[in-house]
Design a protein around this motif. Sequence first.
Motif, mmCIF file in Angstrom:
data_model
loop_
_atom_site.group_PDB
_atom_site.id
_atom_site.type_symbol
_atom_site.label_atom_id
_atom_site.label_comp_id
_atom_site.label_asym_id
_atom_site.label_seq_id
_atom_site.Cartn_x
_atom_site.Cartn_y
_atom_site.Cartn_z
ATOM 1 N N LEU A 228 17.249 -42.928 -17.722
ATOM 2 C CA LEU A 228 18.703 -42.835 -17.611
ATOM 3 C C LEU A 228 19.389 -43.780 -18.579
ATOM 4 O O LEU A 228 20.450 -43.479 -19.115
ATOM 5 N N LEU A 229 18.744 -44.929 -18.804
ATOM 6 C CA LEU A 229 19.369 -45.912 -19.684
ATOM 7 C C LEU A 229 19.436 -45.446 -21.126
ATOM 8 O O LEU A 229 20.129 -46.038 -21.934
ATOM 9 N N GLN A 230 18.707 -44.387 -21.446
ATOM 10 C CA GLN A 230 18.785 -43.895 -22.816
ATOM 11 C C GLN A 230 20.147 -43.261 -23.085
ATOM 12 O O GLN A 230 20.534 -43.117 -24.244
ATOM 13 N N TYR A 231 20.856 -42.905 -22.023
ATOM 14 C CA TYR A 231 22.159 -42.265 -22.206
ATOM 15 C C TYR A 231 23.266 -43.300 -22.207
ATOM 16 O O TYR A 231 23.346 -44.150 -21.329
ATOM 17 N N GLU A 232 24.148 -43.161 -23.186
ATOM 18 C CA GLU A 232 25.185 -44.174 -23.341
ATOM 19 C C GLU A 232 26.141 -44.161 -22.156
ATOM 20 O O GLU A 232 26.619 -45.202 -21.725
ATOM 21 N N HIS A 233 26.402 -42.977 -21.642
ATOM 22 C CA HIS A 233 27.339 -42.843 -20.529
ATOM 23 C C HIS A 233 26.874 -43.667 -19.338
ATOM 24 O O HIS A 233 27.649 -44.373 -18.700
ATOM 25 N N PHE A 234 25.583 -43.591 -19.083
ATOM 26 C CA PHE A 234 25.022 -44.342 -17.961
ATOM 27 C C PHE A 234 25.168 -45.839 -18.194
ATOM 28 O O PHE A 234 25.546 -46.590 -17.296
ATOM 29 N N ARG A 235 24.896 -46.241 -19.444
ATOM 30 C CA ARG A 235 24.993 -47.676 -19.735
ATOM 31 C C ARG A 235 26.425 -48.160 -19.527
ATOM 32 O O ARG A 235 26.661 -49.254 -19.011
ATOM 33 N N LYS A 236 27.381 -47.297 -19.940
ATOM 34 C CA LYS A 236 28.779 -47.724 -19.779
ATOM 35 C C LYS A 236 29.141 -47.811 -18.304
ATOM 36 O O LYS A 236 29.838 -48.723 -17.878
ATOM 37 N N GLU A 237 28.672 -46.853 -17.512
ATOM 38 C CA GLU A 237 29.004 -46.826 -16.088
ATOM 39 C C GLU A 237 28.471 -48.032 -15.351
ATOM 40 O O GLU A 237 29.029 -48.469 -14.343
ATOM 41 N N LEU A 238 27.369 -48.577 -15.830
ATOM 42 C CA LEU A 238 26.726 -49.671 -15.094
ATOM 43 C C LEU A 238 27.546 -50.945 -15.089
ATOM 44 O O LEU A 238 27.207 -51.898 -14.387
ATOM 45 N N VAL A 239 28.619 -50.977 -15.868
ATOM 46 C CA VAL A 239 29.437 -52.194 -15.847
ATOM 47 C C VAL A 239 30.102 -52.352 -14.486
ATOM 48 O O VAL A 239 30.329 -53.466 -14.018
ATOM 49 N N ASN A 240 30.383 -51.197 -13.842
ATOM 50 C CA ASN A 240 31.033 -51.297 -12.522
ATOM 51 C C ASN A 240 30.044 -51.743 -11.474
ATOM 52 O O ASN A 240 28.932 -51.251 -11.391
ATOM 53 N N GLN B 185 27.269 -56.118 -17.686
ATOM 54 C CA GLN B 185 28.457 -56.968 -17.711
ATOM 55 C C GLN B 185 28.381 -58.010 -18.803
ATOM 56 O O GLN B 185 29.407 -58.431 -19.328
ATOM 57 N N ARG B 186 27.137 -58.447 -19.138
ATOM 58 C CA ARG B 186 27.030 -59.435 -20.208
ATOM 59 C C ARG B 186 27.068 -58.763 -21.579
ATOM 60 O O ARG B 186 26.937 -59.430 -22.586
ATOM 61 N N GLY B 187 27.193 -57.438 -21.611
ATOM 62 C CA GLY B 187 27.343 -56.755 -22.897
ATOM 63 C C GLY B 187 26.040 -56.501 -23.632
ATOM 64 O O GLY B 187 26.052 -56.168 -24.812
ATOM 65 N N TYR B 188 24.925 -56.616 -22.954
ATOM 66 C CA TYR B 188 23.662 -56.406 -23.657
ATOM 67 C C TYR B 188 23.492 -54.951 -24.067
ATOM 68 O O TYR B 188 22.817 -54.643 -25.031
ATOM 69 N N PHE B 189 24.113 -54.038 -23.281
ATOM 70 C CA PHE B 189 23.937 -52.628 -23.592
ATOM 71 C C PHE B 189 24.713 -52.201 -24.819
ATOM 72 O O PHE B 189 24.544 -51.094 -25.303
#
Lengths: 277, 134
Positions: free
Chosen positions: B73-85, B34-38
């Motif tokens: 899992l964090l190596q995948y961008e999709h996962f990083r994007k999903e974690l905002v929810n 949420q803080r945009g670090y990813f």
Amino acid sequence: MAASSAAEKEKERPGSVSIANVPGNSTREKLLSVLEDLEVLSRELIENLAISRSQKLLQPGEENQIIELLIHRDGEFQELMKLALEQGKVHHEMQLLEKEVEKRDSDIQQLQKQLKEAEQILATAVYQAKEKLKSIDKARKGAISSEEIIKYAHRISASNAVCAPLTWVPGDPRRPYPTDLEMRSGLLGQMNNPSTNGVNGHLPGDALAAGRLPDVLAPQYPWQSSDMSVNMLPPNHSNDFMLEPPGHNKENEDDVEVILYPVWSSARVDSGSRGLP
Amino acid sequence: MDTSDDAGNRLRFQLELEFVQCLANPNYLNFLAQRGYFKDKAFVNYLKYLLYWKEPDYAKYLKYPQCLHMLELLQYEHFRKELVNAQCAKFIDEQQILHWQHYSRKRMRLQQALAEQQQQQPQQNSSNASSAGK
């Protein structure tokens, strides 16, 4: 007239059973030509006899010649017949040999097929053996002493990091990951706020406010173990992952610390009161 | 110079050890997302660099090995994007806790099965004894 017709016929018949491949030299042709001659000669003889009977002319010399020629031709004919018989025998033997050759040929082909199959089986066996060797190598490379594995297993299960404590109920603050409290009491958290060290490094406000079980809060982080040698340091410099020039190493660590501290003031409320449905 | 380097390296080791284990906490991951670090490329590269913890020589220092899975899992961008929810983080949290309880539940089930078996056996024994006595 008859002689010329014989010559024509000789040219027409191609040789089938030929000893040499010279046209006109085969036994059959020779036989046939001799037969032609015989035919011609006998006809002449009979004509002469017919004429001499009607004309009463005496031509003994010619008759004799014709008869001699006839006998000669007959002799030739007999010889040629013997030759033909021998050739027939040879031909028969040839056929037998050809059959043998065919049999051997089929034997060889079958052997060839079997060899091919065997080669295929061996090739797959060799390939699988190579794969097995590779996997053995791989397993050997990753081999860890069983004692170490048992020690590690004991360490992670004794602290309830991978298996829930048997008395766990929803509402228990313990988790399979480091909770916010543990995170803050660790080195990262301490680097941010060294002034607010409570008893045992815990923020006193947290412990009182949450009323949590005390044994959970003691940080038991294995990085305080003394067996860590200097070699076990992170492999590459943290400069590498930065797109900026190397002087920003410290800055990244600062970022990490900065992230940690203001984190849990909002999320902490959630993690404490949440239970499982 | 060497000692200060050593001290610095030790500190870095401890910090990275702590940080990589914090990644096992899905709420923390949600916070970071949420803080945009990813979205920061340098941070993503740092996560890739942290993969060295997978080697057994380093992994033996980890107390919470689940962090390695989260790191992968964090190596995948999709996962990083999903974690905002927040729902995503909540789901991961619940699944983690349920998995965590797997062995204790299994043990409880075994104990229950054993208890039932023992209950049945005394009943059989008593019926056998009474029939044999007659």
